[in-house]
Motif scaffolding. Structure first.
Motif, PDB file in Angstrom:
ATOM      1  N   THR A   1       0.823  -1.226   0.000  1.00 45.38           N
ATOM      2  CA  THR A   1       0.000   0.000   0.000  1.00 45.38           C
ATOM      3  C   THR A   1       0.847   1.263   0.000  1.00 45.38           C
ATOM      4  O   THR A   1       0.378   2.329  -0.365  1.00 45.38           O
ATOM      5  N   ALA A   2       2.114   1.125   0.396  1.00 43.96           N
ATOM      6  CA  ALA A   2       2.983   2.294   0.429  1.00 43.96           C
ATOM      7  C   ALA A   2       3.638   2.566  -0.926  1.00 43.96           C
ATOM      8  O   ALA A   2       4.272   3.615  -1.113  1.00 43.96           O
ATOM      9  N   LEU A   3       3.514   1.620  -1.844  1.00 41.88           N
ATOM     10  CA  LEU A   3       4.154   1.808  -3.151  1.00 41.88           C
ATOM     11  C   LEU A   3       3.374   2.819  -3.980  1.00 41.88           C
ATOM     12  O   LEU A   3       2.144   2.800  -4.001  1.00 41.88           O
ATOM     13  N   GLU A   4       4.097   3.689  -4.652  1.00 39.97           N
ATOM     14  CA  GLU A   4       3.430   4.648  -5.532  1.00 39.97           C
ATOM     15  C   GLU A   4       3.701   4.253  -6.976  1.00 39.97           C
ATOM     16  O   GLU A   4       4.715   4.631  -7.553  1.00 39.97           O
ATOM     17  N   LEU A   5       2.797   3.474  -7.527  1.00 37.48           N
ATOM     18  CA  LEU A   5       2.968   3.020  -8.901  1.00 37.48           C
ATOM     19  C   LEU A   5       2.219   3.950  -9.842  1.00 37.48           C
ATOM     20  O   LEU A   5       1.138   4.427  -9.524  1.00 37.48           O
ATOM     21  N   PRO A   6       2.790   4.203 -11.012  1.00 36.10           N
ATOM     22  CA  PRO A   6       2.053   4.998 -12.000  1.00 36.10           C
ATOM     23  C   PRO A   6       0.796   4.240 -12.448  1.00 36.10           C
ATOM     24  O   PRO A   6       0.749   3.013 -12.372  1.00 36.10           O
ATOM     25  N   ARG A   7      -0.203   4.996 -12.902  1.00 35.94           N
ATOM     26  CA  ARG A   7      -1.427   4.350 -13.379  1.00 35.94           C
ATOM     27  C   ARG A   7      -1.117   3.454 -14.568  1.00 35.94           C
ATOM     28  O   ARG A   7      -0.300   3.796 -15.415  1.00 35.94           O
ATOM     29  N   PRO A   8      -1.773   2.317 -14.660  1.00 35.92           N
ATOM     30  CA  PRO A   8      -1.574   1.459 -15.846  1.00 35.92           C
ATOM     31  C   PRO A   8      -1.955   2.217 -17.120  1.00 35.92           C
ATOM     32  O   PRO A   8      -2.982   2.898 -17.154  1.00 35.92           O
TER      33      PRO A   8
ATOM     34  N   ASP B   1      -3.463  -4.846 -10.424  1.00 33.88           N
ATOM     35  CA  ASP B   1      -3.381  -4.388  -9.039  1.00 33.88           C
ATOM     36  C   ASP B   1      -1.928  -4.163  -8.661  1.00 33.88           C
ATOM     37  O   ASP B   1      -1.015  -4.773  -9.247  1.00 33.88           O
ATOM     38  N   PRO B   2      -1.690  -3.281  -7.691  1.00 32.77           N
ATOM     39  CA  PRO B   2      -0.305  -2.932  -7.320  1.00 32.77           C
ATOM     40  C   PRO B   2       0.533  -4.140  -6.905  1.00 32.77           C
ATOM     41  O   PRO B   2       1.701  -4.246  -7.258  1.00 32.77           O
ATOM     42  N   TRP B   3      -0.042  -5.067  -6.140  1.00 34.28           N
ATOM     43  CA  TRP B   3       0.737  -6.206  -5.685  1.00 34.28           C
ATOM     44  C   TRP B   3       1.243  -7.006  -6.870  1.00 34.28           C
ATOM     45  O   TRP B   3       2.436  -7.327  -6.971  1.00 34.28           O
ATOM     46  N   THR B   4       0.343  -7.336  -7.803  1.00 32.08           N
ATOM     47  CA  THR B   4       0.734  -8.146  -8.956  1.00 32.08           C
ATOM     48  C   THR B   4       1.754  -7.404  -9.815  1.00 32.08           C
ATOM     49  O   THR B   4       2.747  -7.990 -10.277  1.00 32.08           O
ATOM     50  N   ARG B   5       1.521  -6.126 -10.025  1.00 35.64           N
ATOM     51  CA  ARG B   5       2.456  -5.361 -10.858  1.00 35.64           C
ATOM     52  C   ARG B   5       3.832  -5.281 -10.177  1.00 35.64           C
ATOM     53  O   ARG B   5       4.863  -5.475 -10.830  1.00 35.64           O
ATOM     54  N   ALA B   6       3.832  -4.977  -8.885  1.00 35.87           N
ATOM     55  CA  ALA B   6       5.111  -4.879  -8.169  1.00 35.87           C
ATOM     56  C   ALA B   6       5.831  -6.224  -8.151  1.00 35.87           C
ATOM     57  O   ALA B   6       7.056  -6.301  -8.302  1.00 35.87           O
ATOM     58  N   ALA B   7       5.065  -7.292  -7.993  1.00 30.73           N
ATOM     59  CA  ALA B   7       5.677  -8.629  -7.902  1.00 30.73           C
ATOM     60  C   ALA B   7       6.307  -9.072  -9.224  1.00 30.73           C
ATOM     61  O   ALA B   7       7.144  -9.965  -9.243  1.00 30.73           O
ATOM     62  N   HIS B   8       5.901  -8.440 -10.304  1.00 29.72           N
ATOM     63  CA  HIS B   8       6.463  -8.784 -11.621  1.00 29.72           C
ATOM     64  C   HIS B   8       7.410  -7.715 -12.150  1.00 29.72           C
ATOM     65  O   HIS B   8       7.791  -7.736 -13.315  1.00 29.72           O
ATOM     66  N   ALA B   9       7.774  -6.775 -11.309  1.00 30.76           N
ATOM     67  CA  ALA B   9       8.584  -5.643 -11.786  1.00 30.76           C
ATOM     68  C   ALA B   9      10.078  -5.952 -11.816  1.00 30.76           C
ATOM     69  O   ALA B   9      10.835  -5.311 -12.552  1.00 30.76           O
ATOM     70  N   TYR B  10      10.487  -6.906 -11.008  1.00 27.27           N
ATOM     71  CA  TYR B  10      11.916  -7.161 -10.857  1.00 27.27           C
ATOM     72  C   TYR B  10      12.228  -8.645 -10.935  1.00 27.27           C
ATOM     73  O   TYR B  10      11.371  -9.495 -10.682  1.00 27.27           O
ATOM     74  N   GLY B  11      13.486  -8.919 -11.177  1.00 25.88           N
ATOM     75  CA  GLY B  11      14.008 -10.263 -10.993  1.00 25.88           C
ATOM     76  C   GLY B  11      14.596 -10.387  -9.601  1.00 25.88           C
ATOM     77  O   GLY B  11      14.067  -9.813  -8.644  1.00 25.88           O
ATOM     78  N   LYS B  12      15.709 -11.106  -9.494  1.00 25.22           N
ATOM     79  CA  LYS B  12      16.278 -11.388  -8.174  1.00 25.22           C
ATOM     80  C   LYS B  12      17.739 -10.952  -8.064  1.00 25.22           C
ATOM     81  O   LYS B  12      18.509 -11.513  -7.279  1.00 25.22           O
TER      82      LYS B  12
ATOM     83  N   VAL C   1      -0.562 -10.586 -17.475  1.00 29.88           N
ATOM     84  CA  VAL C   1      -1.512 -11.594 -17.954  1.00 29.88           C
ATOM     85  C   VAL C   1      -0.956 -12.984 -17.693  1.00 29.88           C
ATOM     86  O   VAL C   1       0.246 -13.206 -17.761  1.00 29.88           O
ATOM     87  N   THR C   2      -1.855 -13.885 -17.384  1.00 32.18           N
ATOM     88  CA  THR C   2      -1.455 -15.256 -17.051  1.00 32.18           C
ATOM     89  C   THR C   2      -2.268 -16.229 -17.893  1.00 32.18           C
ATOM     90  O   THR C   2      -3.272 -16.773 -17.443  1.00 32.18           O
ATOM     91  N   PRO C   3      -1.824 -16.456 -19.140  1.00 35.20           N
ATOM     92  CA  PRO C   3      -2.598 -17.313 -20.048  1.00 35.20           C
ATOM     93  C   PRO C   3      -2.696 -18.743 -19.532  1.00 35.20           C
ATOM     94  O   PRO C   3      -1.748 -19.254 -18.927  1.00 35.20           O
ATOM     95  N   ARG C   4      -3.843 -19.356 -19.818  1.00 29.85           N
ATOM     96  CA  ARG C   4      -4.051 -20.733 -19.378  1.00 29.85           C
ATOM     97  C   ARG C   4      -3.893 -21.726 -20.520  1.00 29.85           C
ATOM     98  O   ARG C   4      -4.075 -22.927 -20.352  1.00 29.85           O
TER      99      ARG C   4
END
Lengths: 548, 548
Positions: A22-29, A44-55, A76-79
């Motif tokens: 909730t503290a992250l300030e992400l630009p609007r999609p 959503d911010p969590w999903t976007r943040a979780a995919h923003a970086y590697g390790k 996106v998570t294709p099935r």
């Protein structure tokens, strides 16, 4: 380790915690998926943040600081493969870049949506829902596996048939088979077929221009290998959706041991002898004295060599004994009793015994262990505390987690690797070590240190793996590491190495990769990309510049 | 053999002789080289005729008939890389096609200047003057070798250092390292690193757009492999001028033996078990009953399996013993005493003993021999007459010469090969054999026969090698073979095989290669060609259509 390093570096004891989402300030999609893709899309911010970086270290420090430089607009998570095609079609129509995402374990900026200004947005295509072992050919020992299968998931599906891919990169738990192929990952085998390249029998790739399916073949001489164009393509030519790989029966025979050498260079001579002997040990890793002390494999007075053999077919006594001779001929000290000891599992019990041997925890680094440890007990129980191989195995598995913990306490902790021919190895090792030390000093972290181990050995060369641990320059962690990394990478290339043996190129290695690859080859690769990805939407910034 | 086959086929005893060069009616050369290239250029009939064909059956029968369909206008033999560039520059300026020519051993029309009407002429670029081992790195066990070095020439230069490339295709005596790389040749190793691909450390290629030099590396994960783009490129991307290859110390330990199986399929199951065992025999070849009878390795009642191990480092007893167990477990009959016998050369005598072991005659197929034969005597003396492995070895070496002799007597004699995964092998074998028999019948050669052996074995599949021997249709030899070949190739593809495991694509395999390779990959390859060969002058007609 935190206390030890903290004292040496004069750090305070306060470990940072990552900020809440909730503290992250992400630009609007900037993008909105079409209705048909809505069920598999998230912004959503969590999903976007979780995919923003590697390790990478530079990823971890930025995330810890709540800094998300280039979040994807949509994940996106294709099935199904059809949905992968739909996503590519949408991105092409929308002028969006698309970043294939497997386990997100890139340490070279390979999944960071830093795509430049030419795109209307960035879509991360997470393959995590395509994670099945679809088909197993028990006659040919091959399996068709969807690209998004993580290491443990695919191994557990293969284990049910008594089989294993036996490809255990250190990222095993959070990397996928599609990612391994896209980045030419290196597995735990120290000699022989270490790169995933050699395990690929056929590929399926969805490109913006259409689908490529190569033929399942054990070998072929029909023109340049189509598979090899996609091996290492890092998402710039399309999305790998399925892989036919060569699998094997689970090993039931093991043996090996540890040796010490007065110097790293002396140990390296033994690694070379082993690699050139034709014995093909499954494990053959040399750790320098300081790294051995840090991970508990030694006391810091000697370099430690771990050698292991394994077979699903027959005892490995002869190879173990011959390796012991070679090691001693070259000045290595071994515990003869322990070295000779052999994990001779009865052949009749193959299936049952093999089932105990689950994944890299027990089996991959376990090949290093002397005696019966790896097949006897549970992974963590393998080997006595004083056992060099056991200590190394535990360290290998925990290292990425330890790294993250250290970073929280203000420690710069990162690794890099290369490969070089044997004639240049000693000089490369010395030049790179010196360059890193000098760069650490220049960034005010002279108390830091650099260690080295060899992870893979070939008859004509070796892959050294360097670890850098130093006090971080608080508030300028990324810049500090970029300076050290630049010094290291420049030294690696000057000494005849490759910018990466198995970490890939991504965005972070571009500067040096561009020097390393022949310019005309880059031109050929760009031309191939124009055919497969005419609009240049696939992972721009990685490997080559689209249409450049 | 001529008498035997002649009786069966009802042939008369008159063998044809090739016409004298003076009897050939070659068209006038359409090109004249510039003065600067005159010293390395030739347009005399003998030189042109000698470079007009490879060594396929369809080449031999045409040459015997004095029919030279597409002679090159000029043959140039550069003495330096600079002259290679000069030749390419001249051809580009003159609108001439240029055909790289190594040893001229292509059996797929790879060197026949059948380039179509779009060119003002055809220049054959013979690399024979670039035949040196330029540099040897004894630490890394690697050597830099000019592309035009023939097998025996490069092996004799390496032998002086106690080293060997140990790549022995059946064409060894008249094929070059550049040709091996350009065609992804298969060596004599039946398992493990059989394709030259795995032995290449770096390449140097002169293209019309400039020179490509890849970096010497034991392994790399930096993008798709540049080497692999040129491996199998068959001259369409430029001229390979130098290769860094991995060499090895000459073997001093050997062992193995022969086994018989009631059927070819039963023997194939043993080949599969050996390939999947991890034992990596150097030789593992299965010959069907009829082929065994023809080459003297058997009496026609059983399939014959030849298994051999070798090492430069240590005895191979354990592997030999385990292979013997596996073979017997699967129904093979071995002479236990002979199988157990071991060619244990004293390690102290390595250098001297190795020097006796010269090239494929003694060493390559020699790995098949039971007991001490290959290291004891001169190549031809190895093995008693009744020894299956010795008989096979002699047959292997003489086969191409025997073929040429048979053709003179009016015998259709040709081979083709493929590779296929194990699950499809039995069906492929049966379908292809039936297709060839039917095609022979349709061409009026129903008395002919087809035999099969396996030449290379992989954990996931195998490379079967078929030999066709039949009465030739006099005066229509090419058409007859083309019909049989079409039936065979169509059956190979339908059964899941590759159009070639190690004979390359050339011009003759185009129809099936075009079906086999993914269309988008062909597009990528064409685009790469446009970058490297913008005018499309390099070996047109082979592999892909320029600019198509």
């Amino acid at each position: 380790l935190v206390a030890l390093v903290g004292e040496r570096f004069g750090l305070d004891g306060a470990g940072r915690q990552p900020p809440p989402v909730t503290a992250l300030e992400l630009p609007r999609p900037r993008l909105e998926p079409p209705a048909a893709l809505a069920p598999i899309a998230a912004s959503d911010p969590w999903t976007r943040a979780a995919h923003a970086y590697g390790k990478a270290y530079r990823d971890v420090v930025r995330a810890l600081a709540g800094r998300i430089d280039h979040p994807p607009d949509v994940v996106v998570t294709p099935r199904s493969e059809a949905e992968v095609r739909d996503v590519l079609d949408w991105c092409a129509a929308a002028g969006a870049a698309v970043i294939p995402y497997g386990g997100g374990s890139s340490v070279v900026g390979g999944v960071e949506p830093d795509v430049g200004e030419a795109y209307r947005g960035a879509v991360t295509l997470d393959l995590g829902a395509l994670d099945r072992v679809v088909e197993v050919d028990e006659v040919s020992l091959a399996a068709r596996i969807e690209a998004g299968a993580l290491g443990p998931a695919l191994e557990s599906q293969l284990r049910a048939r008594g089989l294993t891919l036996r490809h255990f990169p250190q990222s095993f738990e959070c990397s996928t088979i599609g990612g391994w192929v896209a980045t030419r990952a290196g597995g735990h085998f120290a000699t022989g077929p270490t790169h995933i390249d050699d395990l690929v029998e056929a590929l399926r790739v969805v490109t913006p221009a259409g689908t490529v399916q190569t033929r399942r073949l054990p070998a072929s001489g029909a023109g340049p290998s189509p598979d090899r164009l996609f091996l290492g393509s890092e998402g710039v030519l399309g999305v790998i959706t399925e892989v036919w790989v060569r699998v094997r029966r689970r090993p039931v025979w093991r043996g090996g041991g540890a040796a010490t050498f007065p110097t790293f260079a002396a140990g390296a001579a033994a690694v070379r002898a082993l690699a050139q002997s034709g014995l093909q040990p499954a494990n053959c890793r040399l750790v320098d004295p300081l790294e051995a002390a840090i991970n508990g494999a030694g006391d810091g007075s000697a370099a430690v060599l771990l050698v292991g053999f394994e077979s699903a077919d027959a005892p490995v006594d002869a190879a173990v004994a011959r390796a012991g001779e070679l090691v001693q001929d070259l000045g290595g000290t071994i515990d003869r009793a322990a070295w000779a000891q052999q994990a001779a599992v009865a052949r009749g019990g193959r299936g049952e015994k093999a089932a105990q041997d689950s994944g890299p925890a027990g089996s991959a680094p376990g090949t290093a262990a002397a005696g019966r440890a790896p097949v006897r007990g549970a992974p963590e129980a393998g080997g006595a505390p004083s056992d060099a191989a056991g200590a190394w195995r535990r360290s290998f598995l925990r290292a990425p987690y330890v790294r993250d913990a250290l970073v929280r306490y203000g420690v710069l902790c990162e690794t890099f690797e290369t490969a070089v021919t044997w004639d240049r190895f000693d000089a490369l090792h010395d030049a790179v070590t010196a360059a890193v030390r000098e760069a650490l000093g220049a960034t005010g972290s002279g108390a830091g240190f650099v260690t080295c181990r060899t992870t893979h050995a070939y008859p004509d060369g070796v892959a050294p793996y360097f670890t850098v641990i130093a006090p971080a320059r608080r508030g300028a962690e990324v810049e500090q590491w970029d300076e050290v990394k630049a010094a290291a990478a420049t030294a690696v290339l000057a000494a005849g190495g490759t910018i990466t043996h198995h970490h890939a190129v991504g965005r972070d290695h571009r500067r040096w990769y561009d020097q390393q690859r022949p310019e005309l080859f880059a031109g050929a690769l760009r031309a191939a990309k124009v055919v497969l990805d005419p609009q240049g939407i696939c992972n721009p910034g990685v490997l080559i510049d689209p249409g450049g």
